[in-house]
Design a protein around this motif. Sequence first.
Motif, short mmCIF file in Angstrom:
data_model
loop_
_atom_site.label_atom_id
_atom_site.label_comp_id
_atom_site.label_asym_id
_atom_site.label_seq_id
_atom_site.Cartn_x
_atom_site.Cartn_y
_atom_site.Cartn_z
N MET A 102 -2.34 -1.27 -34.50
CA MET A 102 -1.45 -0.59 -33.58
C MET A 102 -1.25 -1.43 -32.32
N ASN A 103 -0.08 -1.93 -32.19
CA ASN A 103 0.25 -2.68 -30.99
C ASN A 103 0.71 -1.74 -29.90
N GLN A 104 0.07 -1.87 -28.78
CA GLN A 104 0.52 -1.09 -27.64
C GLN A 104 1.25 -2.02 -26.69
N LEU A 105 2.38 -1.58 -26.28
CA LEU A 105 3.12 -2.37 -25.32
C LEU A 105 2.47 -2.22 -23.95
N PRO A 106 2.43 -3.31 -23.21
CA PRO A 106 1.85 -3.19 -21.87
C PRO A 106 2.72 -2.29 -20.99
N LYS A 107 2.04 -1.58 -20.10
CA LYS A 107 2.77 -0.71 -19.19
C LYS A 107 3.64 -1.57 -18.28
N PRO A 108 4.84 -1.11 -18.02
CA PRO A 108 5.66 -1.88 -17.08
C PRO A 108 5.02 -1.82 -15.69
N LYS A 109 5.05 -2.93 -15.02
CA LYS A 109 4.46 -3.00 -13.69
C LYS A 109 5.35 -2.26 -12.69
N LYS A 110 4.67 -1.57 -11.78
CA LYS A 110 5.41 -0.89 -10.72
C LYS A 110 5.92 -1.95 -9.76
N PRO A 111 7.10 -1.76 -9.24
CA PRO A 111 7.58 -2.75 -8.26
C PRO A 111 6.71 -2.71 -7.01
N LYS A 112 6.50 -3.87 -6.44
CA LYS A 112 5.70 -3.96 -5.21
C LYS A 112 6.41 -3.22 -4.09
N ARG A 113 5.61 -2.43 -3.36
CA ARG A 113 6.17 -1.73 -2.21
C ARG A 113 5.91 -2.57 -0.97
N THR A 114 6.82 -2.47 -0.03
CA THR A 114 6.63 -3.18 1.24
C THR A 114 5.60 -2.43 2.07
N VAL A 115 5.09 -3.09 3.08
CA VAL A 115 4.15 -2.45 4.00
C VAL A 115 4.79 -1.22 4.61
N GLU A 116 6.05 -1.34 4.98
CA GLU A 116 6.75 -0.21 5.58
C GLU A 116 6.85 0.97 4.62
N GLN A 117 7.10 0.69 3.34
CA GLN A 117 7.16 1.76 2.34
C GLN A 117 5.79 2.44 2.19
N LYS A 118 4.74 1.64 2.15
CA LYS A 118 3.39 2.19 2.04
C LYS A 118 3.07 3.05 3.26
N GLN A 119 3.46 2.58 4.44
CA GLN A 119 3.21 3.35 5.65
C GLN A 119 3.95 4.69 5.62
N GLN A 120 5.19 4.68 5.16
CA GLN A 120 5.96 5.91 5.07
C GLN A 120 5.33 6.88 4.06
N GLU A 121 4.86 6.34 2.94
CA GLU A 121 4.18 7.17 1.94
C GLU A 121 2.92 7.79 2.53
N ASN A 122 2.16 7.00 3.28
CA ASN A 122 0.95 7.52 3.91
C ASN A 122 1.27 8.67 4.84
N LEU A 123 2.27 8.48 5.68
CA LEU A 123 2.65 9.53 6.63
C LEU A 123 3.12 10.79 5.90
N ALA A 124 3.87 10.60 4.81
CA ALA A 124 4.35 11.75 4.03
C ALA A 124 3.19 12.51 3.40
N LYS A 125 2.10 11.82 3.11
CA LYS A 125 0.91 12.45 2.52
C LYS A 125 -0.04 13.00 3.57
N GLY A 126 0.31 12.84 4.85
CA GLY A 126 -0.56 13.32 5.92
C GLY A 126 -1.73 12.39 6.22
N LEU A 127 -1.61 11.14 5.80
CA LEU A 127 -2.64 10.14 6.04
C LEU A 127 -2.27 9.29 7.25
N PRO A 128 -3.26 8.61 7.85
CA PRO A 128 -2.92 7.67 8.92
C PRO A 128 -1.95 6.61 8.40
#
Length: 88
Positions: free
Chosen positions: A1-27
């Motif tokens: 059984m060959n499993q295909l590798p999971k597609p990689k998530k696109p890299k998020r920018t620092v700004e995107q990560k910061q916005q996600e953190n704020l949306a989750k109530g994190l610093p």
Amino acid sequence: MNQLPKPKKPKRTVEQKQQENLAKGLPKNYGLPWAETDAQQVIEKYQANVAIQDIASDMARKSSSIVSLLKKHDIISEQQVISMGIRF
């Protein structure tokens, strides 16, 4: 059984990560790598007797992140961490 590798998530920018953190109530900078200048600023503030909670607020991090950085740089010991009662 060959499993295909999971597609990689696109890299998020620092700004995107910061916005996600704020949306989750994190610093804003939660989970982001430390810039050397920021790490030095944390050390200087700690050595100037600024409270860890205040440093964390200023740096948009959790208190446990500040403690971890100070421990990594041998500014505080494991025993000091335990006495502070901060879990990380």
